[in-house]
Design an enzyme around this catalytic site. Structure first.
Site, PDB file in Angstrom:
ATOM      1  N   LYS A 122       0.841  -1.191   0.000  1.00  0.00           N
ATOM      2  CA  LYS A 122       0.000   0.000   0.000  1.00  0.00           C
ATOM      3  C   LYS A 122       0.879   1.245   0.000  1.00  0.00           C
ATOM      4  O   LYS A 122       1.530   1.559   0.988  1.00  0.00           O
ATOM      5  CB  LYS A 122      -0.918   0.049   1.229  1.00  0.00           C
ATOM      6  N   GLY A 174       6.360   4.458   8.558  1.00  0.00           N
ATOM      7  CA  GLY A 174       5.570   5.675   8.673  1.00  0.00           C
ATOM      8  C   GLY A 174       5.783   6.323  10.029  1.00  0.00           C
ATOM      9  O   GLY A 174       6.811   6.110  10.679  1.00  0.00           O
ATOM     10  N   THR A 178       0.973   6.321  13.937  1.00  0.00           N
ATOM     11  CA  THR A 178       0.349   5.335  13.039  1.00  0.00           C
ATOM     12  C   THR A 178       0.891   3.948  13.340  1.00  0.00           C
ATOM     13  O   THR A 178       0.147   2.965  13.361  1.00  0.00           O
ATOM     14  CB  THR A 178       0.607   5.685  11.557  1.00  0.00           C
ATOM     15  N   GLY A 179       2.196   3.872  13.567  1.00  0.00           N
ATOM     16  CA  GLY A 179       2.817   2.587  13.885  1.00  0.00           C
ATOM     17  C   GLY A 179       2.200   1.959  15.126  1.00  0.00           C
ATOM     18  O   GLY A 179       1.944   0.755  15.166  1.00  0.00           O
ATOM     19  N   GLU A 196       9.175   0.637  10.910  1.00  0.00           N
ATOM     20  CA  GLU A 196      10.240   1.625  10.649  1.00  0.00           C
ATOM     21  C   GLU A 196       9.594   2.985  10.846  1.00  0.00           C
ATOM     22  O   GLU A 196       8.772   3.411  10.031  1.00  0.00           O
ATOM     23  CB  GLU A 196      10.725   1.503   9.196  1.00  0.00           C
ATOM     24  N   CYS A 232      13.145  10.144   7.300  1.00  0.00           N
ATOM     25  CA  CYS A 232      13.238   9.672   8.683  1.00  0.00           C
ATOM     26  C   CYS A 232      14.645   9.827   9.232  1.00  0.00           C
ATOM     27  O   CYS A 232      14.841  10.051  10.414  1.00  0.00           O
ATOM     28  CB  CYS A 232      12.837   8.207   8.742  1.00  0.00           C
ATOM     29  N   GLU A 330       9.589  15.156  15.980  1.00  0.00           N
ATOM     30  CA  GLU A 330       9.988  15.063  14.578  1.00  0.00           C
ATOM     31  C   GLU A 330       9.168  16.052  13.755  1.00  0.00           C
ATOM     32  O   GLU A 330       7.935  15.998  13.774  1.00  0.00           O
ATOM     33  CB  GLU A 330       9.740  13.639  14.049  1.00  0.00           C
TER      34      GLU A 330
HETATM   35  P1  NAD Z   1       1.945   8.022   8.086  1.00  0.00           P
HETATM   36  O1  NAD Z   1       2.192   7.231   9.306  1.00  0.00           O
HETATM   37  O2  NAD Z   1       0.937   9.097   8.123  1.00  0.00           O
HETATM   38  O3  NAD Z   1       1.511   7.066   6.868  1.00  0.00           O
HETATM   39  C1  NAD Z   1       2.307   5.994   6.441  1.00  0.00           C
HETATM   40  C2  NAD Z   1       1.420   4.979   5.722  1.00  0.00           C
HETATM   41  O4  NAD Z   1       0.498   4.406   6.650  1.00  0.00           O
HETATM   42  C3  NAD Z   1       0.574   5.556   4.594  1.00  0.00           C
HETATM   43  O5  NAD Z   1       0.539   4.646   3.532  1.00  0.00           O
HETATM   44  C4  NAD Z   1      -0.797   5.680   5.236  1.00  0.00           C
HETATM   45  O6  NAD Z   1      -1.856   5.645   4.331  1.00  0.00           O
HETATM   46  C5  NAD Z   1      -0.817   4.460   6.140  1.00  0.00           C
HETATM   47  N1  NAD Z   1      -1.745   4.523   7.273  1.00  0.00           N
HETATM   48  C6  NAD Z   1      -2.188   5.607   7.949  1.00  0.00           C
HETATM   49  N2  NAD Z   1      -3.028   5.243   8.942  1.00  0.00           N
HETATM   50  C7  NAD Z   1      -3.118   3.891   8.902  1.00  0.00           C
HETATM   51  C8  NAD Z   1      -3.820   2.923   9.665  1.00  0.00           C
HETATM   52  N3  NAD Z   1      -4.609   3.260  10.682  1.00  0.00           N
HETATM   53  N4  NAD Z   1      -3.663   1.612   9.360  1.00  0.00           N
HETATM   54  C9  NAD Z   1      -2.852   1.245   8.350  1.00  0.00           C
HETATM   55  N5  NAD Z   1      -2.168   2.114   7.576  1.00  0.00           N
HETATM   56  C10 NAD Z   1      -2.285   3.432   7.848  1.00  0.00           C
HETATM   57  O7  NAD Z   1       3.376   8.580   7.652  1.00  0.00           O
HETATM   58  P2  NAD Z   1       3.729   9.618   6.492  1.00  0.00           P
HETATM   59  O8  NAD Z   1       3.316  10.972   6.907  1.00  0.00           O
HETATM   60  O9  NAD Z   1       3.285   9.092   5.172  1.00  0.00           O
HETATM   61  O10 NAD Z   1       5.319   9.491   6.531  1.00  0.00           O
HETATM   62  C11 NAD Z   1       6.113  10.182   7.416  1.00  0.00           C
HETATM   63  C12 NAD Z   1       6.609   9.334   8.566  1.00  0.00           C
HETATM   64  O11 NAD Z   1       7.252   8.142   8.096  1.00  0.00           O
HETATM   65  C13 NAD Z   1       7.653  10.046   9.384  1.00  0.00           C
HETATM   66  O12 NAD Z   1       7.396   9.904  10.751  1.00  0.00           O
HETATM   67  C14 NAD Z   1       8.947   9.349   8.981  1.00  0.00           C
HETATM   68  O13 NAD Z   1       9.974   9.471   9.933  1.00  0.00           O
HETATM   69  C15 NAD Z   1       8.490   7.956   8.777  1.00  0.00           C
HETATM   70  N6  NAD Z   1       9.459   7.204   7.960  1.00  0.00           N
HETATM   71  C16 NAD Z   1      10.253   6.253   8.553  1.00  0.00           C
HETATM   72  C17 NAD Z   1      11.210   5.570   7.801  1.00  0.00           C
HETATM   73  C18 NAD Z   1      12.136   4.537   8.417  1.00  0.00           C
HETATM   74  O14 NAD Z   1      12.744   3.772   7.665  1.00  0.00           O
HETATM   75  N7  NAD Z   1      12.277   4.462   9.722  1.00  0.00           N
HETATM   76  C19 NAD Z   1      11.353   5.853   6.450  1.00  0.00           C
HETATM   77  C20 NAD Z   1      10.527   6.829   5.891  1.00  0.00           C
HETATM   78  C21 NAD Z   1       9.587   7.490   6.647  1.00  0.00           C
END
Ligand code: NAD
Length: 427
Positions: A122, A174, A178-179, A196, A232, A330
């Site tokens: 996704k 993400g 959300t995680g 991650e 990230c 962050e």
């Molecule tokens: P986000 O958490 O808003 O969304 C990430 C993904 O999760 C999207 O595809 C979104 O549609 C999905 N999502 C949202 N709510 C959900 C739910 N309830 N159930 C399942 N899926 C859901 O993150 P973002 O704003 O897209 O990205 C930014 C974040 O990602 C930052 O915090 C960044 O640090 C992190 N990130 C981490 C890494 C790493 O490798 N550690 C790499 C890139 C980004």
């Protein structure tokens, strides 16, 4: 599931060959994929080729590891045979964020596929296009149904993947909140989950560091020029020894001020816009809070008025104290905070004093110091006299709130397998 069964029944080297063919097609299609992400995500076109190349290199890397999916023999008793085998989970769910769309889409399907799984991917709702293009490409070289790309937002498509009982292994990239939500929701179907998540990564500069190289690296490591700081691993907290503070600051600011903003599709552009207006406003909220809380604005801090798009100027603050929002949270945008330090203990307390623990980089010519500080940092990925770059094959992942599990390495490949123990009684 049918596609997965056929895929897992193929000889490992045949699976590897198919993944390499997929990587080759990704490279051939690089100009189109670069253009899609520049337009869809705002990543400057000049840096896009590296994103595609990196994504494809993970397909090759994991293809090369298929014969490492080994089990063990265990001398548990004399006269009998005890062994383990690694088996795929079946269908793996992968949910990814918006900041490196095509790179993540390639990189994060590679290990589960190499291990014999099918993948439901996704992409983020803001940037689905390159993943969809990859899905069409996958059909040329991989069995139909093996890679499915499901678009949609988190609350509907994402939540449906997390809830699906046939998906026993889920990997999420993400934000922290959300995680946490994903982890909670996964409990219902008892999935194995890796996460991650975000970072608030320190760059640590010792007084003996090469100041020009460190100032240059502070800019590249902040990823202004790849993702406008939306990465990230960006070194968004720079901790400089007081003896080097002024010379470092002067060089760093000169470089930050020289960054050319513009439309992502223009080859001259060094930094593109942020992903959405909502996110731009969120970043601006942090900038306002920093000023209100008494930090000193040294550069940027505004939305450029002469540009269409969700731009925020590269922004630098110092005189930041722990407890301020910009010191701890962050921001995921082009905002950096600088701290001056006198003693190593005080610096370590600052470096480790946030909930995140993703990356850190240390600049010193005293390697003993470098190793000591690397050991004392509560983070999962450290550079000494380097930053930004991920080395294929080295485990990447976070401590503390930055995540669970390791990727980009053989650990990731193993994480897409379940271990089965077989005890053959021969006596
Ligand atoms: P986000 O958490 O808003 O969304 C990430 C993904 O999760 C999207 O595809 C979104 O549609 C999905 N999502 C949202 N709510 C959900 C739910 N309830 N159930 C399942 N899926 C859901 O993150 P973002 O704003 O897209 O990205 C930014 C974040 O990602 C930052 O915090 C960044 O640090 C992190 N990130 C981490 C890494 C790493 O490798 N550690 C790499 C890139 C980004």
């Amino acid at each position: 599931l049918r596609a997965q069964r056929d895929w897992a029944a193929r000889q490992p080297l045949e699976r590897a060959e198919a993944l390499r063919a997929f990587a080759a097609r990704v490279r051939e299609l690089a100009p189109e994929l670069c253009r899609i992400d520049a337009e869809d995500c705002g990543i400057p076109i000049r840096t896009m080729e590296a994103e595609v190349r990196t994504g494809a290199s993970y397909l090759d890397y994991f293809a090369g590891l298929v014969l490492e999916l080994k089990g063990q023999t265990i001398p548990a008793t004399v006269g009998n045979l005890h062994y383990t085998v690694r088996e795929p989970f079946g269908v793996v769910g992968r949910i990814i964020p918006y900041n490196h769309p095509v790179m993540f889409a390639c990189e994060k399907i590679a290990a589960p596929l190499a291990a014999g799984n099918a993948v439901v991917l996704k992409p983020a709702e803001q940037t689905p296009l390159s993943a969809l293009r990859l899905a069409a490409l996958a059909l040329e070289v991989l069995p139909p149904g093996l890679v499915s790309v499901l678009t949609g937002d988190g609350q509907t498509t994402g939540a449906a993947i997390v809830a699906h009982p046939a998906i026993q292994r889920l990997a999420f990239t993400g934000g922290v909140a959300t995680g946490q939500e994903v982890l909670r929701a996964s409990a219902a179907s008892l999935k194995e989950v890796s996460l991650e998540l975000g970072g608030k990564n320190p760059m640590i500069v010792f007084p003996d560091a090469a100041v020009d190289a460190a100032a240059e690296a502070a800019v590249t490591g902040m990823n202004f020029q790849i993702s406008a700081g939306q990465s990230c691993g960006s070194n968004s907290r720079i901790l400089v020894h007081r003896d080097l503070y002024e010379p470092f600051l002067e060089r760093f600011l000169a470089r930050v001020r020289a960054i050319r903003l513009g439309p992502a599709v223009d080859p001259q552009t060094e930094m593109g816009p942020l992903i959405t207006d909502t996110h731009r406003d969120r970043v601006c909220g942090y900038i306002r809070s920093a000023t209100e809380e008494g930090a000193r604005l040294l550069s940027g801090g505004s939305v450029p008025q002469d540009r269409a798009g969700y731009f925020v100027e590269p922004t630098v603050f110092d005189r930041v104290s722990p407890g301020m929002r910009i010191a701890e949270e962050e921001i995921f945008g082009p905002v950096v905070t600088l701290f001056a330090w006198d003693h190593v203990d005080e610096m370590l307390q600052l470096a480790n004093g946030v909930r995140y623990g993703l990356t850190a980089n240390i600049w010193t010519n005293d390697l003993r110091q470098g190793h000591r500080v690397a050991a004392a940092l509560e983070v999962g990925y450290v550079w000494v006299n380097g930053n930004g770059r991920h080395y294929v094959g080295t485990p990447f992942g976070g401590y503390k709130a930055s995540g669970i599990g390791r990727e980009e390495s053989i650990d990731e490949l193993f994480s897409y397998t379940r271990v089965k123990t077989v005890n053959v009684i021969l006596e």
